[in-house]
Design a protein around this motif. Structure first.
Motif, PDB file in Angstrom:
ATOM      1  N   MET A 681       0.836  -0.843   0.111  1.00 34.23           N
ATOM      2  CA  MET A 681       0.284  -0.153   0.231  1.00 34.23           C
ATOM      3  C   MET A 681       0.903   0.900  -0.237  1.00 34.23           C
ATOM      4  N   HIS A 682       0.509   2.035  -1.206  1.00 32.24           N
ATOM      5  CA  HIS A 682       1.064   3.694  -0.775  1.00 32.24           C
ATOM      6  C   HIS A 682      -0.242   4.655  -0.589  1.00 32.24           C
ATOM      7  N   THR A 683       0.953   5.938  -0.567  1.00 29.00           N
ATOM      8  CA  THR A 683      -0.308   7.187  -0.554  1.00 29.00           C
ATOM      9  C   THR A 683       0.536   7.788  -1.862  1.00 29.00           C
ATOM     10  N   TRP A 684      -0.482   8.641  -1.383  1.00 27.65           N
ATOM     11  CA  TRP A 684      -0.114   9.329  -2.848  1.00 27.65           C
ATOM     12  C   TRP A 684       0.189  11.084  -2.179  1.00 27.65           C
ATOM     13  N   LEU A 685       0.799  10.927  -1.446  1.00 29.98           N
ATOM     14  CA  LEU A 685       1.673  11.952  -0.025  1.00 29.98           C
ATOM     15  C   LEU A 685       3.504  11.910  -0.933  1.00 29.98           C
ATOM     16  N   THR A 686       3.706  11.204  -0.908  1.00 25.48           N
ATOM     17  CA  THR A 686       5.059  10.255  -1.678  1.00 25.48           C
ATOM     18  C   THR A 686       5.204   8.958  -1.666  1.00 25.48           C
ATOM     19  N   THR A 687       6.503   8.632  -2.692  1.00 20.13           N
ATOM     20  CA  THR A 687       6.273   7.275  -3.004  1.00 20.13           C
ATOM     21  C   THR A 687       7.917   7.068  -3.017  1.00 20.13           C
ATOM     22  N   GLN A 688       8.214   7.616  -2.229  1.00 22.87           N
ATOM     23  CA  GLN A 688       9.935   7.529  -2.092  1.00 22.87           C
ATOM     24  C   GLN A 688      10.352   6.499  -1.415  1.00 22.87           C
ATOM     25  N   THR A 689      10.175   5.825  -0.456  1.00 25.00           N
ATOM     26  CA  THR A 689      10.607   4.871   0.234  1.00 25.00           C
ATOM     27  C   THR A 689       9.732   3.666  -0.032  1.00 25.00           C
ATOM     28  N   GLU A 690       8.611   3.640  -0.277  1.00 19.72           N
ATOM     29  CA  GLU A 690       7.732   2.348  -0.236  1.00 19.72           C
ATOM     30  C   GLU A 690       9.034   1.646  -1.466  1.00 19.72           C
ATOM     31  N   GLY A 691       9.623   2.296  -2.137  1.00 17.24           N
ATOM     32  CA  GLY A 691      10.241   2.543  -3.675  1.00 17.24           C
ATOM     33  C   GLY A 691      11.522   1.294  -3.230  1.00 17.24           C
ATOM     34  N   TRP A 692      11.500   1.267  -2.247  1.00 17.84           N
ATOM     35  CA  TRP A 692      12.860   0.440  -2.073  1.00 17.84           C
ATOM     36  C   TRP A 692      12.384  -0.517  -2.181  1.00 17.84           C
ATOM     37  N   TRP A 693      10.765  -1.086  -0.594  1.00 15.47           N
ATOM     38  CA  TRP A 693      10.172  -1.925  -1.497  1.00 15.47           C
ATOM     39  C   TRP A 693       9.695  -2.712  -2.359  1.00 15.47           C
ATOM     40  N   ARG A 694       8.821  -1.845  -3.121  1.00 13.86           N
ATOM     41  CA  ARG A 694       8.871  -2.686  -3.945  1.00 13.86           C
ATOM     42  C   ARG A 694      10.341  -3.397  -5.129  1.00 13.86           C
ATOM     43  N   MET A 695      11.253  -2.311  -5.171  1.00 14.61           N
ATOM     44  CA  MET A 695      12.424  -3.152  -6.002  1.00 14.61           C
ATOM     45  C   MET A 695      12.762  -4.525  -5.557  1.00 14.61           C
TER      46      MET A 695
END
Length: 1008
Positions: A681-695
């Motif tokens: 789950m991500h917010t539409w506030l920022t997607t920076q740090t969750e990107g490391w999890w997606r990767m």
């Protein structure tokens, strides 16, 4: 004599009365070369004030055969209201190379989404024709072993060689000006016949990558086009700077997880370049932050520090001489972390450089009002930026090009000195074992965490560091383990000896490493990057720099959870070993016979890949240790049935996992695990740090659904679709006015103004990854209710960092609160964790201790009451009342027999205060304050004792963090909310803590 020198200086200063006269000597034009008058007029038109340009860039030479950037752009570089896409930028450089023999374009790799990255070489025709021979000479200078460390031979090579100056632009997608500046710079270098340009062409090979983050660049152009097509409307922010991460793509120079990082490093080292100069746009007007502030990285060669100063201050001097305001160096950027793209050069014997110029995040011309801190005059910024300015993209392009041209000119004037320094830094790296140490690092062959070891070695090889493998046992002296001083009561001494003998030298002991272990020798050209990654870091709490720019620690051995031994004993360099010519591989496969397979769990990330690759396999997990096949297996061991033997063996070999075949299943308590359905789950506030999890999930081949908080608000049956929902930390602070992060997650952004869409359309074809008609709505009350129901019905909600704060503040983790930080100070440090619950499946595969990355020192408190433990009597806080006896006596009332009071509980900091019988009774006014026994939260991992807490980095006020809960399992109905105070998945650097997340996912319905 002194009087004559002063007079000469006065005369010299007086003669340089104007920028044009200042430039007339060094930077004079070729009077015979015609000027492109139309292009030059546009430069003047789009430059808002003449002081924002220089004699180097206020004109463009004409050519009848070589196209200017206007050929592709339709206007000049830096023109307002226009940003080119990556394909148009590449098309221009291809046209330039077709038209000029001084230009050569190379494809250097692709982005995650398949866009091309290029490198453009510009130099005199003869230099480009002799690139192969020049590179062969540079390769010898880069590896002085090839010439026997012979200075005379090096001098001969230096005399014949031409250095390479590599410039990169737009790694940060909202910083939009560099591509057009570099297009025009390339044209100037190829066409201009000014004497100083001819000198640059014959003394320097300029290499340019105009767009580093190609995926994000195209999204930024989409966004700008939307802005232009919707005047008066507020555009959405750039939600996805790259495919995975935003600003952090400039923190990947250590882990090399991104395509762009590997492409740039391979290009830099493949060309044996001397400089890597990265262009950024976040500071008015030009800040050469390479000079930076302290502390400097502890592993850089002191020669480099001098080069930073020379190049940086010369830039300031030159541009100031042109009359350009706001050019400075030093500033407040500390040069500590090696994670920045430019630092690839610093860690590989080159020169790292970075400009920050003033961009408008697009091509609009705007009135800008600066903050007082930006225009204040300081010792390092005597000619500060203006407080108010009308600023254009062309102004920015002028500053970028002028800075680069003066830098290239200085480099051309000093090319042999920089080449010799390049050689010397390589030589000094090779001499590191005898000059400064250490001699090597050893990664033992018997390390159980082979998967993590392989990944760490893979990164070192990507860094072009040499890795060897021992062909026989190696016995060397290593540091002795610190000894606990049981007699010491001095807490300030941490209760440990300092590891020194009576002679003041470190204590050592002999250790023998079995054959087959990995050795990273320090007598190699790229020893510095290996040393920097494998060593530990210490940032003193007393350091004058109180605001670290980024993480203060990154010790890879600790964060990967694999043993790395620093060896200062030079005898290891004579030990038998072979250099590995191919990527490190760990052989796996099946041993024994039988149709049941046992795989020991060492918190290997490869287990996650295996489970989803064999979704139909019958897999059970042992809940206790056991013995089988003449081996001991730990809790968490996989018991695998119903797999095709050949397919299974092939997959194990590819993943480096061992399985032991047995005829009968072991007699041990076990539970089955499937392939849980995961949502991130991500917010539409920022997607920076969750990107490391997606990767991390993508690289391991783990399927998941990528959903937003708006999706959760719409979906009322989350449990029917998902077993696990992951919520990574958000790269942002609390809301303005003191509102917590939960306020933003739930309520989203204010709904005033227009909707802000992020979606793929004909106008915005690259605005993808996820989509929404309006980014403003948040989770909302409905989404929060859906999330609560998901957990209540048996789902696992796993939240880390400030996402864990959200879970606590919205009631998803009853009995858990955030520990007050007091005077605690942690900035991206590596801290020691201790397993607090060995039986939890989350901890399968781990020993007693875990190295953990902590961004800010977050920790948790537990309670058996919804209201928390504040006010509950306990032994630690109890103070005896006034009465008879001394301070440790018990008061005795007069006139009746003394009754012994119940002993007060003494919970550990990671535990909830136990409730006595009276406290456990439902309160008549608040009957639900007591959390039922089977719904109480428990700590799974805690922070270590204060004297053992810091592994690497910065820690001050550690008593506020020591022994508090780091990972907590909170119950909510039939499900679990798993809270991480740490960030277990961060920048590809925390492989050792990935297993905590993956264990939780696979055992989501058996967390006990």
């Amino acid at each position: 004599m002194r009087h004559r020198v002063v007079c000469a200086l006065v005369l010299a200063i007086g003669s340089a009365a104007t920028p044009d006269s200042f430039a007339a000597g060094t930077y004079a034009r070729d009077p015979q070369q015609p000027i492109d008058t139309a292009y030059t007029a546009k430069i003047a038109e789009y430059t808002t004030e003449s002081q924002f340009n220089s004699p180097l860039t206020n004109y463009l030479p004409a050519s009848t055969s070589v196209p200017t950037p206007a050929k592709v752009l339709g206007d000049v570089s830096g023109a307002p209201n226009m940003l080119p896409y990556t394909k148009d930028i590449v098309r221009y450089f291809d046209l330039l190379a077709q038209a000029s023999p001084r230009v050569k374009v190379l494809r250097i790799g692709k982005s995650e989404e398949g866009r091309e990255m290029i490198a453009v070489a510009i130099a005199d025709e003869a230099l480009l024709a002799g690139l192969k021979d020049n590179d062969a000479r540079l390769a010898q200078l880069a590896d002085p072993r090839s010439i026997g460390l012979d200075d005379a031979k090096a001098d001969a090579l230096v005399a014949q060689s031409t250095p390479v100056y590599y410039i990169t632009g737009t790694i940060h997608s909202p910083e939009t000006g560099a591509p057009t500046a570099l297009m025009e710079l390339a044209y100037r270098l190829a066409v201009d016949d000014a004497p100083y340009i001819r000198k640059i062409r014959t003394h320097v090979i300029t290499l340019i990558t105009p767009v580093v983050e190609t995926d994000g660049r195209d999204r930024m152009v989409d966004l700008y086009n939307w802005h232009r097509a919707n005047p008066g409307k507020t555009p959405p922010p750039l939600m996805y700077w790259g495919h995975y991460v935003a600003h952090d793509n400039n923190r990947d120079a250590m882990g090399l997880t991104l395509n762009l990082s590997r492409n740039v490093l391979d290009t830099y080292l493949g060309w044996h370049a001397q400089v890597l100069h990265d262009l950024h746009e976040s500071v008015p007007f030009l800040y050469d932050n390479t000079v930076g502030d302290g502390p400097y990285n502890a592993w850089v060669d002191p020669i480099l520090v001098g080069e930073w100063q020379q190049l940086g201050w010369d830039n300031v001097q030159q541009l100031t001489g042109f009359g350009m305001p706001g050019v400075f160096a030093h500033g407040d950027f500390d040069t500590w972390s090696p994670g920045y793209l430019m630092f690839m050069a610093a860690m590989h014997n080159g020169i790292s450089r970075l400009y920050e110029t003033f961009g408008n995040s697009g091509a609009d011309t705007l009135d800008r009002i600066l903050d007082p801190a930006d225009y204040a005059r300081t010792w390092y910024r005597p000619n500060p930026p203006l407080p108010k300015v009308r600023w254009s993209q062309r102004n920015n392009n002028n500053y970028e090009q002028t800075g680069l041209l003066t830098a290239l000119n200085y480099f051309a004037d000093n090319d042999k000195r920089f080449l010799r320094n390049f050689y010397l830094k390589g030589k000094r790296s090779i001499e590191k074992p005898t000059a400064a140490g250490p001699a090597a690092y050893v990664l033992p062959v018997d390390d159980a965490h082979r998967d993590a070891q392989r990944q760490l070695l893979h990164i070192l090889q990507l860094q072009h560091a040499e890795v060897s493998r021992s062909t026989g046992p190696i016995t060397v002296q290593v540091p002795a383990a610190p000894e606990k001083d049981d007699k010491s009561d001095d807490k300030s001494n941490s209760g440990k000896t300092d590891g020194q003998g009576k002679d003041g030298k470190p204590k050592t002991v002999a250790r023998t490493f079995a054959a087959g272990g990995f050795v990273v020798r320090m007598d190699q050209p790229y020893a510095r990057i290996a040393d920097a990654l494998l060593d530990r870091q210490f940032w003193s709490p007393e350091d004058p720099q109180k605001h670290p720019y980024d993480d203060t620690a990154w010790s890879f051995g600790d964060l990967f959870g694999t043993e790395v031994v620093r060896v200062a004993d030079n005898a290891i360099l004579k030990a038998p070993m072979e250099l590995l010519r191919e990527p490190v591989r760990v052989q796996g496969g099946v041993q024994g016979s039988g149709n049941i397979y046992l795989i020991d769990n060492h918190a290997d990330t490869a287990l996650m890949t295996l489970r989803y690759a064999l979704k139909d396999a019958d897999v059970a997990v042992a809940e206790k240790p056991f013995d089988a096949a003449s081996r001991h297996f730990g809790a968490g061991t996989w018991i695998v049935r119903k797999v095709d033997n050949a397919t299974f063996s092939t997959k194990l070999n590819a993943l480096g996992l061992d399985a032991y075949a047995v005829a009968a299943a072991p007699d041990v308590a076990a539970h089955r695990i499937g392939a849980p359905r995961i949502a991130l789950m991500h917010t539409w506030l920022t997607t920076q740090t969750e990107g490391w999890w997606r990767m991390a999930l993508d690289k391991l081949g783990v399927p998941y659904s990528y959903i937003s908080t708006q999706t959760v608000a719409r979906e009322d049956n989350l449990r029917g679709r998902y077993d696990v929902i992951l919520f990574a930390p958000l790269d942002m602070s609390d809301a303005p006015g003191g509102a917590g992060i939960s306020h933003l997650i739930v309520n989203g952004l204010p709904l005033w103004g227009n909707p802000m869409p992020w979606k793929t359309t004909a106008q915005t074809p690259n605005m993808n990854i996820d989509q929404t008609d309006d980014i403003r709505p948040g989770l909302g009350a409905a989404g929060l209710a859906h999330l609560q129901r998901f957990v209540e019905q048996g789902g696992l909600f796993l939240a880390a960092g400030n996402a864990a704060r959200f879970a606590i503040e919205t009631g998803l983790a009853p009995g858990v609160s955030v520990t007050p930080p007091k005077d605690l100070r942690v900035v991206g440090s590596v801290l020691k964790g201790v397993v607090a619950d060995e039986a939890s499946p989350v901890n399968f595969g781990y020993g007693k201790d875990i190295a953990m990355y902590s961004a800010d020192g977050l920790s948790f408190k537990l309670s058996n009451l919804l209201t928390g433990d504040d006010g509950l009597p306990n032994a630690k806080d109890y103070k005896r009342p006034t009465g008879r006896g001394g301070p440790h006596d018990v008061d005795t009332p007069e006139g009746r027999a003394s009754v012994e009071a119940a002993e007060l509980p003494a919970p550990k900091p990671w535990e909830a205060t136990p409730l006595n019988a009276d406290q456990s009774q439902p309160n008549v006014f608040f009957p639900y304050m007591v959390i039922p026994q089977d719904q109480r939260a428990r700590a799974l991992v805690r922070f270590a004792d204060e004297d053992e807490l810091l592994i690497s980095g910065l820690l001050s006020g550690g008593s506020a963090l020591a022994e508090h809960a780091a990972v907590v399992d909170a119950r909510y109905g039939k499900g679990h909310t798993l809270l991480f105070a740490i960030n277990p998945i961060w920048r590809g650097e925390t492989i050792g803590s990935y297993g905590l997340v993956f264990n939780a996912i696979l055992n989501f319905d058996h967390l006990y």
